[in-house]
Scaffold this motif. Sequence first.
Motif, short mmCIF file in Angstrom:
data_model
loop_
_atom_site.label_atom_id
_atom_site.label_comp_id
_atom_site.label_asym_id
_atom_site.label_seq_id
_atom_site.Cartn_x
_atom_site.Cartn_y
_atom_site.Cartn_z
N ASN A 238 51.16 4.50 44.86
CA ASN A 238 50.05 3.96 44.06
C ASN A 238 48.72 3.98 44.81
O ASN A 238 47.68 3.70 44.22
N LYS A 239 48.78 4.32 46.11
CA LYS A 239 47.57 4.24 46.93
C LYS A 239 47.18 5.57 47.57
O LYS A 239 46.00 5.82 47.81
N HIS A 240 48.18 6.39 47.87
CA HIS A 240 47.93 7.64 48.60
C HIS A 240 48.63 8.80 47.89
O HIS A 240 49.69 8.63 47.31
N LYS A 241 48.05 9.96 48.00
CA LYS A 241 48.65 11.15 47.42
C LYS A 241 48.97 12.21 48.47
O LYS A 241 49.78 13.10 48.23
N HIS A 242 48.35 12.09 49.63
CA HIS A 242 48.46 13.15 50.63
C HIS A 242 49.53 12.82 51.69
O HIS A 242 49.23 12.68 52.87
N PHE A 243 50.75 12.70 51.24
CA PHE A 243 51.87 12.49 52.17
C PHE A 243 53.15 13.01 51.52
O PHE A 243 53.22 13.20 50.30
N ARG A 244 54.15 13.24 52.36
CA ARG A 244 55.48 13.63 51.86
C ARG A 244 56.53 13.21 52.87
O ARG A 244 56.23 12.99 54.06
N VAL A 245 57.76 13.12 52.40
CA VAL A 245 58.89 12.74 53.25
C VAL A 245 59.97 13.81 53.11
O VAL A 245 60.33 14.20 51.99
N ILE A 246 60.48 14.29 54.25
CA ILE A 246 61.58 15.25 54.27
C ILE A 246 62.81 14.51 54.80
O ILE A 246 62.79 13.98 55.92
N ALA A 247 63.88 14.45 54.02
CA ALA A 247 65.13 13.80 54.44
C ALA A 247 66.20 14.86 54.61
O ALA A 247 66.57 15.55 53.64
N ILE A 248 66.70 15.01 55.83
CA ILE A 248 67.70 16.03 56.16
C ILE A 248 69.02 15.35 56.49
O ILE A 248 69.09 14.52 57.39
N GLY A 249 70.08 15.69 55.76
CA GLY A 249 71.38 15.11 56.05
C GLY A 249 72.27 15.07 54.81
O GLY A 249 71.79 15.20 53.68
N ASN A 250 73.56 14.89 55.05
CA ASN A 250 74.52 14.80 53.96
C ASN A 250 74.28 13.55 53.12
O ASN A 250 73.86 12.52 53.63
N GLY A 251 74.60 13.66 51.84
CA GLY A 251 74.51 12.50 50.96
C GLY A 251 73.26 12.52 50.10
O GLY A 251 72.37 13.36 50.26
N GLN A 252 73.21 11.58 49.17
CA GLN A 252 72.08 11.45 48.25
C GLN A 252 71.52 10.04 48.32
O GLN A 252 72.27 9.07 48.47
N ILE A 253 70.22 9.94 48.21
CA ILE A 253 69.59 8.62 48.14
C ILE A 253 69.73 8.11 46.71
O ILE A 253 69.27 8.75 45.76
N GLU A 254 70.43 7.00 46.57
CA GLU A 254 70.70 6.48 45.23
C GLU A 254 69.48 5.74 44.65
O GLU A 254 68.63 5.23 45.37
N HIS A 255 69.45 5.73 43.30
CA HIS A 255 68.43 4.95 42.56
C HIS A 255 67.01 5.33 43.01
O HIS A 255 66.19 4.47 43.32
N LEU A 256 66.73 6.62 43.02
CA LEU A 256 65.41 7.09 43.41
C LEU A 256 64.49 7.05 42.19
O LEU A 256 64.65 7.83 41.25
N PRO A 257 63.51 6.14 42.18
CA PRO A 257 62.61 6.02 41.02
C PRO A 257 61.86 7.32 40.74
O PRO A 257 61.52 8.07 41.66
N GLU A 258 61.60 7.55 39.47
CA GLU A 258 60.96 8.79 39.04
C GLU A 258 59.58 8.98 39.67
O GLU A 258 59.19 10.09 40.04
N ASN A 259 58.84 7.88 39.83
CA ASN A 259 57.44 8.01 40.29
C ASN A 259 57.31 8.40 41.76
O ASN A 259 56.25 8.85 42.20
#
Length: 385
Positions: A238-259
């Motif tokens: 809601n405050k920044h647009k110029h960032f990203r996160v890379i997650a490397i590894g087995n499994g899935q992050i549950e309940h990831l909100p659409e936004n």
Amino acid sequence: MHTQKIISNIIGLLIPFPETRRKIKRAIMKYDIYAITQFLFFISSRTRPNNICLIEFNNCHGEVISGFIPYLQNKGYNIDIVINKTVHEEKPFCRHNMRGIRIYKSSPTTIRAIINSKHMKKYKHIFLMSSAYYKTKPNKHQDYCTLLPYFKRAQLKPYIIEHDLKDIAIFSEENELKENRIITLGKFDKGIFINPHDFGKVRVLPKNKITTFIIVGKVEAKRKNFNTLINALEILANKHKHFRVIAIGNGQIEHLPENIRPYITITGRLKFPEMFNYMEQADFFLPLLDPDVKEHERYITTGVTGSAQLIYGFKKIPVIDQKFAGFYRFNDLNAIIYDRDLASAMEQAIEMTETEYDKKRAKLTETATIIKQESIDNLKRILNG
């Protein structure tokens, strides 16, 4: 397994009698022919002066065995590596000069034969990357046992990389501790501290215009608190647009909100060349250790997070909770420290100028260099002792 299937299919064509064919096929599939071939290469290889053997029978710890290579090369040792063939296929040595290093792939069918071989007794030193052997049962539940009795019966005395001090009592390693043959990746009151984090040539890149955070490791709560990350991303989105996160590894992050989905990429488990490339291109590392998660206490009391090795090796500024920072020698000069407020810490990282970033990275490089030299000095001391 692929080789066995080919041989099994050929036998199916050559033997007309069904029952005989089934029996022979079962016998072939019981053994790993490729691993047996590797074992024969191992026992028939010539003995070299000043030869050291690094062993990892598990399908993990590729970064640990990789990090040791330059330390030993700098001391003039000849290196043989016995490694789980699955780990070898992930190419953990992709950035090293492997000239003169001999590699032998193992599987569960050849472990005892390798340990009991006469060739194993010829090494000047043996490093066992883990005394634990991880077994996956038919129901996919993973359990582990110790391999140390096999080495004892073979009258071998390896140095043991102990990943959790609790295993010293569980596996009866008190004698190895007294003989200074227990190595720890973190600095504890037990064991010899050696942190192997030299993964080869690493490019130093400027801070990205789109600030990039990276996470490496299996997606599970006992290792990392991804709920904290999700909460932080909802605030930042809601405050920044110029960032990203890379997650490397087995499994899935549950309940990831659409936004927040546009801001996070989940790659799954990668081979080391791809993972190393992502590490190089990232700006900040998120260990996601949480003082409120009981299981995370072990990362400053009896074990260490593998994230620290990647942080040191690739000089990626950690964004880490204050409870865990000091143990890994992180402070306000070489890291971003927070107190249960990951969102604010990530915001600080996003807003950091390139000049400020370079200063922090320079301090982190100093810290990593000190740890590397201390590790090399400790390694030299035990090998010459």
